[in-house]
Design a protein around this motif. Structure first.
Motif, PDB file in Angstrom:
ATOM      1  N   HIS A  52       0.868  -1.184   0.000  1.00 46.97           N
ATOM      2  CA  HIS A  52       0.000   0.000   0.000  1.00 46.97           C
ATOM      3  C   HIS A  52       0.901   1.229   0.000  1.00 46.97           C
ATOM      4  O   HIS A  52       1.129   1.852   1.042  1.00 46.97           O
ATOM      5  N   PRO A  53       1.472   1.570  -1.139  1.00 49.12           N
ATOM      6  CA  PRO A  53       2.439   2.677  -1.195  1.00 49.12           C
ATOM      7  C   PRO A  53       1.847   3.978  -0.663  1.00 49.12           C
ATOM      8  O   PRO A  53       0.706   4.341  -0.974  1.00 49.12           O
ATOM      9  N   TYR A  54       2.649   4.647   0.151  1.00 48.30           N
ATOM     10  CA  TYR A  54       2.206   5.910   0.743  1.00 48.30           C
ATOM     11  C   TYR A  54       3.423   6.792   0.951  1.00 48.30           C
ATOM     12  O   TYR A  54       4.454   6.341   1.443  1.00 48.30           O
ATOM     13  N   ALA A  55       3.298   8.050   0.566  1.00 47.52           N
ATOM     14  CA  ALA A  55       4.383   9.011   0.733  1.00 47.52           C
ATOM     15  C   ALA A  55       3.852  10.241   1.447  1.00 47.52           C
ATOM     16  O   ALA A  55       2.747  10.721   1.150  1.00 47.52           O
ATOM     17  N   ASN A  56       4.653  10.752   2.379  1.00 46.61           N
ATOM     18  CA  ASN A  56       4.252  11.936   3.124  1.00 46.61           C
ATOM     19  C   ASN A  56       5.494  12.698   3.556  1.00 46.61           C
ATOM     20  O   ASN A  56       6.351  12.166   4.260  1.00 46.61           O
ATOM     21  N   HIS A  57       5.594  13.948   3.098  1.00 51.73           N
ATOM     22  CA  HIS A  57       6.718  14.809   3.468  1.00 51.73           C
ATOM     23  C   HIS A  57       8.064  14.137   3.197  1.00 51.73           C
ATOM     24  O   HIS A  57       8.978  14.176   4.022  1.00 51.73           O
ATOM     25  N   GLY A  58       8.154  13.508   2.039  1.00 54.01           N
ATOM     26  CA  GLY A  58       9.425  12.921   1.633  1.00 54.01           C
ATOM     27  C   GLY A  58       9.685  11.529   2.158  1.00 54.01           C
ATOM     28  O   GLY A  58      10.680  10.903   1.779  1.00 54.01           O
ATOM     29  N   THR A  59       8.821  11.026   3.032  1.00 52.59           N
ATOM     30  CA  THR A  59       8.976   9.673   3.564  1.00 52.59           C
ATOM     31  C   THR A  59       8.041   8.728   2.811  1.00 52.59           C
ATOM     32  O   THR A  59       6.844   9.003   2.691  1.00 52.59           O
ATOM     33  N   GLU A  60       8.592   7.634   2.317  1.00 51.20           N
ATOM     34  CA  GLU A  60       7.809   6.690   1.544  1.00 51.20           C
ATOM     35  C   GLU A  60       7.676   5.361   2.289  1.00 51.20           C
ATOM     36  O   GLU A  60       8.620   4.913   2.942  1.00 51.20           O
ATOM     37  N   HIS A  61       6.510   4.769   2.166  1.00 47.46           N
ATOM     38  CA  HIS A  61       6.245   3.468   2.777  1.00 47.46           C
ATOM     39  C   HIS A  61       5.641   2.550   1.721  1.00 47.46           C
ATOM     40  O   HIS A  61       4.782   2.967   0.941  1.00 47.46           O
ATOM     41  N   ALA A  62       6.069   1.310   1.722  1.00 45.44           N
ATOM     42  CA  ALA A  62       5.592   0.365   0.710  1.00 45.44           C
ATOM     43  C   ALA A  62       4.364  -0.409   1.173  1.00 45.44           C
ATOM     44  O   ALA A  62       3.533  -0.808   0.355  1.00 45.44           O
ATOM     45  N   ASN A  63       4.231  -0.632   2.485  1.00 45.95           N
ATOM     46  CA  ASN A  63       3.169  -1.490   3.017  1.00 45.95           C
ATOM     47  C   ASN A  63       2.437  -0.796   4.151  1.00 45.95           C
ATOM     48  O   ASN A  63       2.935   0.171   4.738  1.00 45.95           O
ATOM     49  N   ASP A  64       1.269  -1.322   4.463  1.00 40.37           N
ATOM     50  CA  ASP A  64       0.499  -0.798   5.587  1.00 40.37           C
ATOM     51  C   ASP A  64      -0.398  -1.913   6.111  1.00 40.37           C
ATOM     52  O   ASP A  64      -0.627  -2.923   5.432  1.00 40.37           O
ATOM     53  N   PHE A  65      -0.905  -1.717   7.310  1.00 43.91           N
ATOM     54  CA  PHE A  65      -1.831  -2.659   7.932  1.00 43.91           C
ATOM     55  C   PHE A  65      -3.239  -2.218   7.544  1.00 43.91           C
ATOM     56  O   PHE A  65      -3.706  -1.155   7.967  1.00 43.91           O
ATOM     57  N   CYS A  66      -3.917  -3.024   6.733  1.00 43.64           N
ATOM     58  CA  CYS A  66      -5.190  -2.633   6.122  1.00 43.64           C
ATOM     59  C   CYS A  66      -6.326  -3.491   6.662  1.00 43.64           C
ATOM     60  O   CYS A  66      -6.178  -4.709   6.793  1.00 43.64           O
ATOM     61  N   VAL A  67      -7.452  -2.853   6.940  1.00 42.75           N
ATOM     62  CA  VAL A  67      -8.525  -3.553   7.651  1.00 42.75           C
ATOM     63  C   VAL A  67      -9.841  -3.588   6.885  1.00 42.75           C
ATOM     64  O   VAL A  67     -10.794  -4.222   7.345  1.00 42.75           O
ATOM     65  N   ALA A  68      -9.926  -2.913   5.745  1.00 43.21           N
ATOM     66  CA  ALA A  68     -11.188  -2.907   5.009  1.00 43.21           C
ATOM     67  C   ALA A  68     -10.921  -2.522   3.557  1.00 43.21           C
ATOM     68  O   ALA A  68      -9.872  -1.955   3.231  1.00 43.21           O
TER      69      ALA A  68
END
Length: 223
Positions: free
Chosen positions: A128-144
């Protein structure tokens, strides 16, 4: 989508011009008998919305990088992880251990409670790619996961004819993690509970779109 990007709304900004209900035809383009993929019709935007939700319709909790440590100070402050993680542990999604770390003013005891995903929890840790203020994340804990029920309203801002914008308000159906039926889970994840209870027309979500070369494309972020 990340929780922080969700907007629950029954109203739209007054700065956006309203076109005639859902039956928006021949706007921003000449009327013709042929299908125009760039016209801001409910049909075109429904297809774009369905494509967006198929790819980005997961609702996630901003729990990007595991394991996650919880200091004594955080636990005492009532931080969201301090409230949520014990319930997640009861549900078998995470397990915790006490880990020694260097002492600091924020952590004078020199220990943290480290939470790691269990096999059951890893089923909900998704790309679940997500970027915020220059920080990028490839995964997330998703519930729905969301799906469109119907489009309620479309508003278009055509002030810039070369880059028109559209905001779609829609009702939705939701597929929620089974453990969200637990009363404690509903208590510590109130936004997920609210979104779940709003399915089937009780609440509306909004999604912004911009016009690309081949048609309407979802815009990331709040609208």
């Amino acid at each position: 989508m990340n929780l922080r990007s969700i907007r629950l709304s029954r109203h739209t900004r007054t700065s956006i011009k309203t076109l005639t209900g859902i039956a928006i035809v021949c706007a921003l383009a000449a009327c013709s008998a042929s299908h125009d993929a760039k016209a801001p019709t409910a049909e075109n935007l429904a297809a774009a919305l369905d494509d967006h939700l198929a790819q980005r319709g997961d609702i996630c909790l901003s729990m990007f990088d595991w394991p996650i440590d919880l200091t004594e100070a955080e636990a005492g402050s009532g931080a969201r992880h301090a409230i949520q993680f014990p319930v997640m542990e009861q549900l078998g999604l995470v397990h915790s251990t006490i880990v020694s770390v260097p002492k600091s003013s924020e952590n004078p005891d020199g220990a943290v409670k480290r939470f790691e995903l269990t096999d059951a929890g890893r089923k909900f840790y998704k790309p679940h790619p997500y970027a915020n203020h220059g920080t990028e994340h490839a995964n997330d804990f998703c519930v729905a996961h969301l799906k469109r029920e119907k489009i309620v309203d479309v508003k278009v801002d055509a002030s810039d004819a070369s880059h028109p914008l559209a905001v779609v308000s829609y009702t939705y159906q939701i597929d929620t993690a089974p453990w969200m039926q637990n009363a404690d889970a509903q208590r510590v994840f109130p936004m997920i509970t609210r979104i779940t209870n709003g399915a089937g027309g009780q609440l509306q979500l909004r999604q912004g779109f911009t016009l690309g070369d081949k048609g309407w494309v979802a815009r990331m972020g709040p609208v």
